[in-house]
Each structure stands twice: as structure tokens, then as C-alpha cells.
Design an enzyme around this catalytic site. Structure first.
Site, PDB file in Angstrom:
ATOM      1  N   ASP A  31      17.566 -11.137  23.887  1.00  0.00           N
ATOM      2  CA  ASP A  31      16.596 -11.301  22.359  1.00  0.00           C
ATOM      3  C   ASP A  31      15.743 -11.336  23.354  1.00  0.00           C
ATOM      4  O   ASP A  31      15.126 -12.386  24.705  1.00  0.00           O
ATOM      5  CB  ASP A  31      16.953 -12.565  21.776  1.00  0.00           C
ATOM      6  CG  ASP A  31      15.832 -12.330  20.845  1.00  0.00           C
ATOM      7  OD1 ASP A  31      16.472 -11.961  19.217  1.00  0.00           O
ATOM      8  OD2 ASP A  31      14.204 -12.618  20.903  1.00  0.00           O
ATOM      9  N   ILE A  32      14.268 -10.856  23.280  1.00  0.00           N
ATOM     10  CA  ILE A  32      13.201 -10.618  24.106  1.00  0.00           C
ATOM     11  C   ILE A  32      12.850 -12.074  24.476  1.00  0.00           C
ATOM     12  O   ILE A  32      12.088 -11.923  25.021  1.00  0.00           O
ATOM     13  CB  ILE A  32      12.344  -9.578  23.576  1.00  0.00           C
ATOM     14  CG1 ILE A  32      11.263  -9.314  24.547  1.00  0.00           C
ATOM     15  CG2 ILE A  32      11.007  -9.719  22.468  1.00  0.00           C
ATOM     16  CD1 ILE A  32      10.423  -8.103  24.562  1.00  0.00           C
ATOM     17  N   GLY A  94      13.036 -15.634   7.227  1.00  0.00           N
ATOM     18  CA  GLY A  94      12.481 -15.158   8.569  1.00  0.00           C
ATOM     19  C   GLY A  94      12.593 -14.171   8.938  1.00  0.00           C
ATOM     20  O   GLY A  94      12.251 -13.704  10.327  1.00  0.00           O
ATOM     21  N   HIS A 101      20.765  -7.515  12.580  1.00  0.00           N
ATOM     22  CA  HIS A 101      20.607  -7.461  13.747  1.00  0.00           C
ATOM     23  C   HIS A 101      22.152  -8.904  13.277  1.00  0.00           C
ATOM     24  O   HIS A 101      21.663  -9.864  12.348  1.00  0.00           O
ATOM     25  CB  HIS A 101      19.868  -7.581  14.570  1.00  0.00           C
ATOM     26  CG  HIS A 101      18.852  -8.497  13.442  1.00  0.00           C
ATOM     27  ND1 HIS A 101      18.004  -7.482  13.016  1.00  0.00           N
ATOM     28  CD2 HIS A 101      18.123  -9.738  14.247  1.00  0.00           C
ATOM     29  CE1 HIS A 101      17.040  -9.110  12.711  1.00  0.00           C
ATOM     30  NE2 HIS A 101      16.846  -9.778  13.355  1.00  0.00           N
ATOM     31  N   LEU A 102      22.781  -9.658  14.303  1.00  0.00           N
ATOM     32  CA  LEU A 102      23.488 -10.581  14.290  1.00  0.00           C
ATOM     33  C   LEU A 102      23.034 -11.356  15.684  1.00  0.00           C
ATOM     34  O   LEU A 102      23.322 -10.826  16.541  1.00  0.00           O
ATOM     35  CB  LEU A 102      24.736 -10.509  13.748  1.00  0.00           C
ATOM     36  CG  LEU A 102      26.028 -11.683  14.047  1.00  0.00           C
ATOM     37  CD1 LEU A 102      27.339 -11.356  13.707  1.00  0.00           C
ATOM     38  CD2 LEU A 102      25.837 -12.483  15.613  1.00  0.00           C
TER      39      LEU A 102
END
Ligand code: 5GP
Ligand code: ZN
Length: 115
Positions: A31-32, A94, A101-102
């Protein structure tokens, strides 16, 4: 594939990502904006916007997403300590990227209930 979808563009290597795992059906990348020491996104390569799009035909794919996330947790050494998998669906959860995606989150204690 959906041309304007960020995660489809990562799958197609049009947008760079820190890749963690790939096979014919699944891609995983960091994750970014990590919310924990381990924060990996595991996605189906085929575009599906939300969990509401799943049909029985995807049951095998969903199993692969979960088992691959568990395998990544093992590789990162967080299996015994514990980790969390999160799948957000639509606004109240959210969801911001509309390609299923998990989230694999771990490496620190987490609280319940979530925010
Ligand atoms: P959601 O809120 O939709 O469940 O999660 C979307 C996730 O995608 C967020 O955790 C966010 O940090 C991550 N994300 C957004 N843009 C990018 C990007 O360009 N690259 C990567 N690797 N992750 C991203
Ligand atoms: Zn997509």
C-alpha cells in the site's frame, strides 16, 4: 480491464507499484500509504468494482486472495503474532478505489471495533 481504474493500471504496469506477488489471477503490492508495518493489497487481476459484483463463479478467486494474503503474512513473519484482512465495500466502509482489493495489515497490535 477498466481503463480509468488505478488498480487495473497497476496490473498493466502503467502505474508503478512495489510488487509483492503475482500469478495469473492475483497481484499483491505494498500500500502506498501503509497503516501498519505490513500493509499489502491483494487484488484480482480482473476488474470488479466492489464485493457486490461477486458471483459464485468468483468463489475460487476469493479463496485465492485470502490464502495468498495468509502466505504473505507467513513470509513477513506475522502469522503467529496475528494480522487483519480487510475488504471495504462502498462509501460507508470507506472504499476509495473501486477495484476489489484485500488489505493485509499486521506487524502491530490492532484494536476492535475498527473506526
Ligand atoms: P480502500 O479505502 O479503497 O479500501 O483502499 C484503497 C487503498 O489503496 C488505500 O489504502 C490507499 O492507500 C491505497 N492506494 C491508493 N492509491 C494507491 C497507489 O497509487 N498505489 C498503491 N500501492 N496504493 C494506493
Ligand atoms: Zn480495475
Amino acid at each position: 480491464m477498466s481503463v480509468n481504474c488505478l488498480f487495473c493500471r497497476i496490473v498493466k504496469r502503467e502505474v508503478p507499484a512495489s510488487l509483492v506477488y503475482e500469478d495469473e489471477e492475483v497481484l499483491a503490492f505494498n500500500d502506498i500509504s501503509p497503516q501498519a508495518p505490513v500493509h499489502v493489497l491483494v487484488v484480482p487481476k480482473r476488474h470488479m468494482a466492489t464485493l457486490n459484483d461477486l458471483t459464485p463463479a468468483e468463489d475460487h478467486l476469493v479463496g485465492r486472495l485470502i490464502r495468498q494474503a495468509a502466505a504473505i503474512a507467513a513470509e513477513r513473519g506475522i502469522s503467529a503474532g496475528g494480522y487483519r484482512m480487510v475488504l471495504n465495500c462502498n462509501a460507508d466502509a470507506g472504499q476509495t478505489v473501486f477495484h476489489i482489493h484485500l488489505h493485509l495489515l499486521g506487524g502491530r497490535p490492532m484494536h476492535w471495533p475498527p473506526g
